[in-house]
Design an enzyme around this catalytic site. Structure first.
Site, mmCIF file in Angstrom:
data_model
loop_
_atom_site.group_PDB
_atom_site.id
_atom_site.type_symbol
_atom_site.label_atom_id
_atom_site.label_comp_id
_atom_site.label_asym_id
_atom_site.label_seq_id
_atom_site.Cartn_x
_atom_site.Cartn_y
_atom_site.Cartn_z
ATOM 1 C CE1 TYR A 5 -4.171 1.514 0.352
ATOM 2 C CE2 TYR A 5 -3.472 2.340 2.470
ATOM 3 C CZ TYR A 5 -4.377 2.320 1.439
ATOM 4 O OH TYR A 5 -5.498 3.113 1.507
ATOM 5 N NE ARG B 56 -7.101 11.855 -5.729
ATOM 6 C CZ ARG B 56 -7.064 10.774 -4.932
ATOM 7 N NH1 ARG B 56 -6.094 9.891 -4.984
ATOM 8 N NH2 ARG B 56 -8.031 10.574 -4.068
ATOM 9 C CE LYS C 210 -7.157 2.602 -1.653
ATOM 10 N NZ LYS C 210 -7.371 3.385 -0.436
ATOM 11 C CD GLU D 225 -9.457 3.931 -3.635
ATOM 12 O OE1 GLU D 225 -10.297 3.230 -3.041
ATOM 13 O OE2 GLU D 225 -8.892 4.917 -3.114
ATOM 14 C CG ASP D 226 -6.747 6.797 -5.984
ATOM 15 O OD1 ASP D 226 -7.449 7.122 -5.014
ATOM 16 O OD2 ASP D 226 -5.578 6.434 -5.864
ATOM 17 C CG ASP E 36 -11.351 4.097 -0.171
ATOM 18 O OD1 ASP E 36 -11.777 4.048 0.991
ATOM 19 O OD2 ASP E 36 -10.161 3.889 -0.480
ATOM 20 C CG ASP E 37 -10.175 8.337 -3.270
ATOM 21 O OD1 ASP E 37 -9.163 8.044 -2.639
ATOM 22 O OD2 ASP E 37 -10.486 7.800 -4.348
ATOM 23 C CG ASN F 179 -1.694 8.778 1.178
ATOM 24 O OD1 ASN F 179 -1.024 8.850 2.192
ATOM 25 N ND2 ASN F 179 -2.973 8.459 1.186
HETATM 26 N N1 LIG Z 1 -5.174 9.553 3.917
HETATM 27 C C1 LIG Z 1 -6.153 9.082 3.178
HETATM 28 O O1 LIG Z 1 -6.831 8.111 3.537
HETATM 29 C C2 LIG Z 1 -6.458 9.722 1.870
HETATM 30 C C3 LIG Z 1 -5.613 10.626 1.317
HETATM 31 N N2 LIG Z 1 -5.909 11.206 0.126
HETATM 32 C C4 LIG Z 1 -4.921 12.104 -0.436
HETATM 33 O O2 LIG Z 1 -5.431 13.412 -0.485
HETATM 34 C C5 LIG Z 1 -4.868 14.103 -1.588
HETATM 35 C C6 LIG Z 1 -5.983 14.777 -2.365
HETATM 36 O O3 LIG Z 1 -6.899 13.837 -2.826
HETATM 37 P P1 LIG Z 1 -8.342 14.313 -3.352
HETATM 38 O O4 LIG Z 1 -9.039 15.106 -2.340
HETATM 39 O O5 LIG Z 1 -9.004 13.134 -3.892
HETATM 40 O O6 LIG Z 1 -7.881 15.247 -4.569
HETATM 41 P P2 LIG Z 1 -8.710 16.343 -5.325
HETATM 42 O O7 LIG Z 1 -8.042 16.554 -6.609
HETATM 43 O O8 LIG Z 1 -10.150 16.022 -5.295
HETATM 44 O O9 LIG Z 1 -8.519 17.663 -4.416
HETATM 45 C C7 LIG Z 1 -7.321 18.335 -4.284
HETATM 46 C C8 LIG Z 1 -7.613 19.684 -3.689
HETATM 47 O O10 LIG Z 1 -6.374 20.307 -3.386
HETATM 48 C C9 LIG Z 1 -6.375 21.619 -3.905
HETATM 49 N N3 LIG Z 1 -5.026 22.038 -4.249
HETATM 50 C C10 LIG Z 1 -4.214 21.577 -5.225
HETATM 51 N N4 LIG Z 1 -3.060 22.258 -5.237
HETATM 52 C C11 LIG Z 1 -3.145 23.179 -4.248
HETATM 53 C C12 LIG Z 1 -2.283 24.185 -3.762
HETATM 54 N N5 LIG Z 1 -1.076 24.387 -4.309
HETATM 55 N N6 LIG Z 1 -2.707 24.938 -2.731
HETATM 56 C C13 LIG Z 1 -3.911 24.753 -2.187
HETATM 57 N N7 LIG Z 1 -4.780 23.801 -2.597
HETATM 58 C C14 LIG Z 1 -4.399 23.031 -3.614
HETATM 59 C C15 LIG Z 1 -7.258 21.573 -5.140
HETATM 60 O O11 LIG Z 1 -7.673 22.885 -5.402
HETATM 61 P P3 LIG Z 1 -8.668 23.282 -6.608
HETATM 62 O O12 LIG Z 1 -10.012 22.780 -6.139
HETATM 63 O O13 LIG Z 1 -8.589 24.764 -6.647
HETATM 64 O O14 LIG Z 1 -8.174 22.586 -7.825
HETATM 65 C C16 LIG Z 1 -8.368 20.626 -4.627
HETATM 66 O O15 LIG Z 1 -9.324 21.364 -3.903
HETATM 67 C C17 LIG Z 1 -4.075 13.071 -2.390
HETATM 68 O O16 LIG Z 1 -2.716 13.221 -2.094
HETATM 69 C C18 LIG Z 1 -4.555 11.741 -1.850
HETATM 70 O O17 LIG Z 1 -3.542 10.774 -1.854
HETATM 71 C C19 LIG Z 1 -7.067 10.947 -0.555
HETATM 72 C C20 LIG Z 1 -7.937 10.043 -0.055
HETATM 73 C C21 LIG Z 1 -7.673 9.313 1.168
HETATM 74 C C1 LIG Z 2 -5.541 6.442 0.596
HETATM 75 C C2 LIG Z 2 -6.196 6.829 -0.640
HETATM 76 O O1 LIG Z 2 -7.241 6.313 -0.976
HETATM 77 C C3 LIG Z 2 -5.596 7.848 -1.482
HETATM 78 O O2 LIG Z 2 -4.576 8.430 -1.115
HETATM 79 O O3 LIG Z 2 -6.152 8.084 -2.549
HETATM 80 MG MG LIG Z 3 -7.701 6.638 -3.008
#
Ligand SMILES: NC(=O)C1=CN([C@@H]2O[C@H](COP(=O)(O)OP(=O)(O)OC[C@H]3O[C@@H](n4cnc5c(N)ncnc54)[C@H](OP(=O)(O)O)[C@@H]3O)[C@@H](O)[C@H]2O)C=CC1
Ligand SMILES: CC(=O)C(=O)O
Ligand SMILES: [Mg+2]
Length: 482
Positions: free
Chosen positions: A30, A83, A101, A173-174, A196-197, A338
């Site tokens: 993972y 993503r 996963k 996912e992603d 999941d996200d 991540n």
């Molecule tokens: N720990 C866990 O279990 C999980 C972790 N994650 C992690 O979270 C991260 C984001 O995933 P996810 O939410 O799906 O991604 P998204 O693409 O849906 O969202 C990313 C967000 O970050 C913003 N962003 C990007 N660049 C910047 C910056 N320079 N400054 C400020 N904001 C910024 C984007 O802004 P804008 O809207 O303006 O484009 C958007 O709102 C990934 O790294 C993923 O691995 C995700 C799911 C689970």
């Molecule tokens: C953990 C997870 O689902 C992610 O980083 O997208």
């Molecule tokens: Mg994910």
């Protein structure tokens, strides 16, 4: 690569190894290693580990699904690779994620390996490096979008139902957020789907916040949450936190949302923004003057919890964490992005810059940190705590839909597993070493909710759902041939 080989050669031994050494091997199967594996998937590719469905198969998806040798499928994890973690568009190479996963579905949640199906939908990629790479394993064309994309997804969902019935859980996912929210809204009313996200991450973080408050004090409504990142993870968590605040305080969700602020790539999300905001952000666009960067947003909003989900590595700078620590005695700092390269800060930075006062969790694992002779064990705030148990709960109850109440039940099920001893150590989650026990409990809570809501088709309802969940869990043992 060695583990992939073992999984192929002797599946039972692979799962035995993974279950018995979960804390050591989770970072390989993972995050963070799976991220690197996806980046290099083309050059390390040996055999397909899941099912690829490409645009070229439009009109024949049912036929393609029928090629998969296992007929009794309970969980599908599907990606389109746009993503992958915080690494961007990795196209078909994202297959490492559904495969990883689902390995956790089995090892952590006890879903039979033969009942798990990893799928990658290949609609092309926007990743120029991959398009030029001779070893790229996917379609060498730019991503299909709009009607062409949604028609393919529609055909896929219909084919899944035709082939496996309505009780197979499809975990998205992603996907990139411009599709993820739309797909979830489109299918959640009539199909058994879970993102999941959005939903899994929401449950794990809400559980961690509930546990953190046992150290910090106060109720959720007494706190102020600032999200750095306003996408799937950020607004998914925000919505579940708001729902929980509204349930606890008997206030409306709209009122509960006032406790939550978002920062996206353009700064603080505020009502006066001169643009059309996506619906998932608009709900949090409160009245406030524009604020350009994170540090100024922390100073202006004075949050008690700072939650990173922007996928931008090292964005929680020394000043940001020092400011959080000057506002709060025990700042809650979650660096969810991540893999490790995208983490908003390291565990060492969080503890050092907060002088050992931060309650810290991260999406990817960090080693314990010694600060001023005290050992701090960082929590891994990752949806891996949720989705395996959640999926098992859906499977054992025969649930036909996923609702927000079931996601809330999963969060409560996880929070309940955090003991006073964990809290004393500053932990907001129990260790992964007891994850199968945790998953059985989450599964029982999710199943109970499905029964209560009349969404469970597996009748009669077992009396002791925890015991029943444990009895259903796959355990890798060799068969006796005598
Ligand atoms: N720990 C866990 O279990 C999980 C972790 N994650 C992690 O979270 C991260 C984001 O995933 P996810 O939410 O799906 O991604 P998204 O693409 O849906 O969202 C990313 C967000 O970050 C913003 N962003 C990007 N660049 C910047 C910056 N320079 N400054 C400020 N904001 C910024 C984007 O802004 P804008 O809207 O303006 O484009 C958007 O709102 C990934 O790294 C993923 O691995 C995700 C799911 C689970
Ligand atoms: C953990 C997870 O689902 C992610 O980083 O997208
Ligand atoms: Mg994910």
């Amino acid at each position: 690569m060695a583990l992939m080989d073992l999984q192929e050669r002797n599946e039972r031994l692979f799962y035995k190894l993974l279950i018995d050494n979960v804390e050591e091997l989770l970072p390989v199967v993972y995050t963070p290693t799976v991220g690197e594996a996806c980046q290099k998937y083309g050059s390390i590719f040996r055999r397909p580990q899941g099912l690829y469905i490409s645009l070229k198969e439009k009109g024949r998806i049912l036929e393609v699904l029928r090629n998969w040798p296992e007929k009794s499928i309970q969980v599908i994890v599907v990606t389109d690779g746009e993503r992958i973690l915080g690494l961007g568009d990795l196209g078909c190479q994202g297959m490492g994620i559904p495969v990883g996963k689902l390995a956790l579905y089995t090892a952590l949640g006890g879903v039979r390996p033969s009942a798990c199906l990893p799928i990658t939908i290949d609609v092309g990629t926007t990743n120029e490096d991959l398009l030029k790479d001779e070893f790229y394993i996917g379609l060498k064309q730019r991503r299909a979008t709009g009607q062409e994309y949604y028609e393919l997804l529609d055909e896929f969902m219909t084919a899944v139902r035709q082939n496996y019935g309505q009780k197979v859980l499809v975990q998205f996912e992603d996907f990139a957020n411009h599709n993820a929210f739309t797909l979830l809204e489109k299918y959640r009313a009539n199909h058994l789907v879970f993102n999941d996200d959005i939903q899994g991450t929401a449950a794990v973080v809400l559980a961690g916040l509930i546990a953190a408050l046992k150290s910090v004090g106060g109720t959720l409504a007494d706190h102020k949450f600032l999200f750095f990142g306003a996408g799937e993870a950020g607004t998914g968590i925000a919505e579940l936190v708001a729902l929980e605040i509204s349930r606890q305080g008997k206030v409306s969700v709209e009122e509960a949302r006032q406790k939550i602020w978002l920062v996206d790539s353009k700064g603080l999300v505020v009502a006066s923004r001169n643009e059309i905001l996506q619906p998932f952000k608009k709900r949090y666009a409160h009245e406030h003057e524009p604020v350009k960067d994170l540090l100024d947003a922390v100073k202006a909003i004075r949050p008690t919890a700072l939650i990173g989900s922007a996928g931008v590595g090292r964005s929680f700078t020394k000043e940001v964490i020092e400011t959080m620590s000057s506002i709060n005695e025990r700042p809650i700092i979650l660096a969810l992005s991540n893999p490790t390269s995208q983490s908003e800060c390291t565990a060492e930075e969080a503890y050092t810059w907060s002088q050992g006062r931060a309650i810290f969790g991260s999406g990817s694992p960090f080693d314990p940190v010694k600060y001023n002779d005290k050992l701090f064990v960082p929590a891994q705030a990752n949806n891996a705590y949720i989705f395996p148990g959640f999926g098992l709960g859906v499977v054992i109850s025969g649930a036909v839909r996923v609702t927000d109440d079931m996601v809330l039940a999963a969060a409560e099920g996880l929070a309940d597993q955090v003991t006073p001893e964990h809290i004393d150590k500053g932990l907001i989650y129990p260790p992964f070493s007891i994850i199968r026990k945790i998953s059985a409990n989450i599964s029982a809570r999710v199943a109970a909710k499905a029964y209560d809501l009349g969404l469970a088709s597996q009748l009669p309802r077992p009396k002791d759902l925890v015991k029943y969940a444990e009895s259903c869990m796959y355990t890798p043992v060799y068969r006796s041939y005598r």
